[in-house]
Every structure is written in C-alpha cells, then in structure tokens.
Scaffold this motif. Structure first.
Motif, short mmCIF file in Angstrom:
data_model
loop_
_atom_site.label_atom_id
_atom_site.label_comp_id
_atom_site.label_asym_id
_atom_site.label_seq_id
_atom_site.Cartn_x
_atom_site.Cartn_y
_atom_site.Cartn_z
N ALA A 66 -31.56 -74.12 -59.90
CA ALA A 66 -31.36 -75.51 -60.44
C ALA A 66 -32.30 -75.54 -61.76
N ASP A 67 -32.77 -74.18 -62.34
CA ASP A 67 -33.34 -74.11 -63.63
C ASP A 67 -32.65 -74.71 -64.77
N PRO B 225 -31.14 -71.90 -67.86
CA PRO B 225 -29.96 -72.07 -67.02
C PRO B 225 -29.48 -70.78 -66.44
N PRO B 226 -29.10 -70.97 -65.06
CA PRO B 226 -28.85 -69.48 -64.31
C PRO B 226 -27.51 -68.65 -65.14
N ARG C 262 -31.73 -71.33 -54.14
CA ARG C 262 -31.21 -72.59 -54.13
C ARG C 262 -31.93 -73.82 -54.51
N ASP C 263 -31.25 -74.63 -55.34
CA ASP C 263 -32.27 -75.80 -55.81
C ASP C 263 -33.61 -75.48 -56.58
N GLY C 264 -33.77 -74.19 -56.71
CA GLY C 264 -35.00 -73.88 -57.31
C GLY C 264 -34.96 -74.21 -58.73
N ARG C 265 -36.36 -74.65 -59.24
CA ARG C 265 -36.61 -75.01 -60.48
C ARG C 265 -37.20 -73.81 -61.51
N HIS C 266 -37.73 -73.87 -62.55
CA HIS C 266 -38.16 -72.84 -63.54
C HIS C 266 -39.11 -72.18 -62.98
N ASP C 267 -40.37 -72.95 -62.31
CA ASP C 267 -41.26 -71.99 -61.87
C ASP C 267 -41.12 -71.55 -60.54
#
Length: 247
Positions: free
Chosen positions: A178-179, A183-184, A203-208
């Motif tokens: 979810a970065d 974007p992936p 899954r649902d991971g953000r940028h950091d």
C-alpha cells in the motif's frame, strides 16, 4: 559554514551480543532526511540475531560520500563479518545500487526497501499527520519519525536509479503493498529489471517497510535471506513447507 562544509554525522553501529560469533554485516543507507537513530529498532533486532548493522544517515550534501566511506571502512577491515550486504532504504536504494555495481567483487548481496520511482517533487499539501501516514501505520515509528526527521535536517534530492540493468548479485526487494510514495505498480517492474532474486510485497505495508507495523515479519524475511546467503550466492533453500509436498 555551509552545509557542504559541516561534518557528516557518524554512522551508528549495532553489534552482535558479547560472546556470540557474528554472522554477517549490513551497511544500511538511510532514506530521505533520515538520521541513523531511526533504525534503532531494526538494528537492535538484527544485532540480536548476530548480524552487525552499520546505519549511515542521509544528510543533504553528505549522503553519497558517507555511504562510500562506510562501505570502504567495512571492506578495509579484515575483521568485518561476512557476508557483507548493502541495505538501501528509499533514496538510499539508488546509492546502494551504485556502490554495489562499483564494488561487485567485494559486496555479497543487496537488499532494497521502498525503491523510489519518481523524481523528487515539492511537498504535497497536507498535514504532518497525512505525511506520516504515508510513511507508516506504526504509532511508535511515527513518534520516532516526528523527532528524528527534525534533527536530521533537509531531505536529500536523490532520484530513482538510472541504471536498471541486472545487478548480478543476490538481491532481495522488500516493498509495501500500500505504498503511496513509491507505488508497487511502478516499483515491482524495476526490481525485476534489476534481476532481484526475490521480490517480497507486504500486504497493506506502507513506504517505511522496515519500520512499519509488520516490522517483525519483514525482519524475519530479511534474516532468512541472510541465512541463505551465508550458504552461497545461489541462495539454497533452508526451510520448506511440507504440506505442499506431493503425497
């Protein structure tokens, strides 16, 4: 005194527990505007597994030289535990790639996390809370970011990697599913162009992604990569799911 004249902040080192043989060395190149202290949790966890972690801050005007100096120091020290792996986070990823290409015969592997896909732009309108939400969903990491980003100074202007030809080294790519910053859909093809041995999305991971709410699972994924790398550049498997085996 100009920014270029100011001394660069020193890297921060987390060492393996006393009496435990080290299993390898990670030279971590921090991302935009990050101090080394942001990786306290990451460094402590990897050090507990006997991997030495050297975190290089990303201070404007010093990031490239500081990264090169940290790697040169590690390479010059005969006591540096092997394998020696570069970990590039966010804007540290292009620097890690350049160093890995320059020292391909000396670096054993590379880990990229949150590879940037777009040139730096002016900060988007919005609150600090919105900016932090794009970085992480972890409340503890948000507190660390709020404090340490202010101390680290301005963000560097690193651009996405220009050279995406296969790296030719064992390469683990870690990316948040979810970065919104990288974007992936844009990042995953670049990892594959670089010849990534393994591309892992969270899954649902953000940028950091190293410090997000899934930091335990991400660290475990990284340690498994390191343990396989210790057996050879072909990364032989260590664990297998027997439920998938043919009856």
């Amino acid at each position: 005194m100009t920014t270029a004249q100011q001394p660069a902040p020193a890297p921060r080192v987390w060492r393996e527990p006393a009496g435990i043989a080290p299993r390898g060395t990670l030279v971590l190149l921090a991302g935009r505007g990050e101090s080394a202290a942001i990786y306290q949790r990451f460094g402590t966890r990897l050090a507990a597994d006997a991997y030495r972690v050297v975190a290089v801050p990303a201070t404007t005007g010093h990031a490239e030289a500081a990264a090169a100096d940290a790697l040169a120091t590690a390479l010059a020290d005969q006591e540096t535990p092997r394998p020696l792996v570069l970990v590039g986070v966010d804007t540290g990823a292009p620097r890690a790639l350049r160093l890995a290409r320059r020292h391909a015969g000396a670096v054993d592997g590379v880990v990229l996390a949150g590879l940037p896909t777009r040139a730096p732009a002016e900060p988007a309108a919005g609150t600090e809370e919105e900016a932090l939400a794009a970085r992480t969903a972890c409340p503890n990491h948000r507190l660390v970011l709020s404090r340490e980003m202010a101390l680290a100074g301005p963000a560097d202007a690193e651009r996405p990697p220009a050279d995406t030809t296969p790296l030719g080294l064992p390469l683990l790519a870690l990316h948040g599913g979810a970065d919104r910053i990288s974007p992936p859909a844009e990042a995953l093809p670049r990892y594959r162009e670089l010849g990534a041995t393994s591309v892992v999305t969270v899954r649902d991971g953000r940028h950091d992604i190293l410090n997000d709410v899934t930091h335990r699972s991400v660290a475990a994924t990284l340690v498994l990569f390191l343990e396989r790398l210790r057996l050879g550049a072909e990364l032989p498997p260590l664990v297998e799911d027997a439920t998938r085996a043919d009856a």
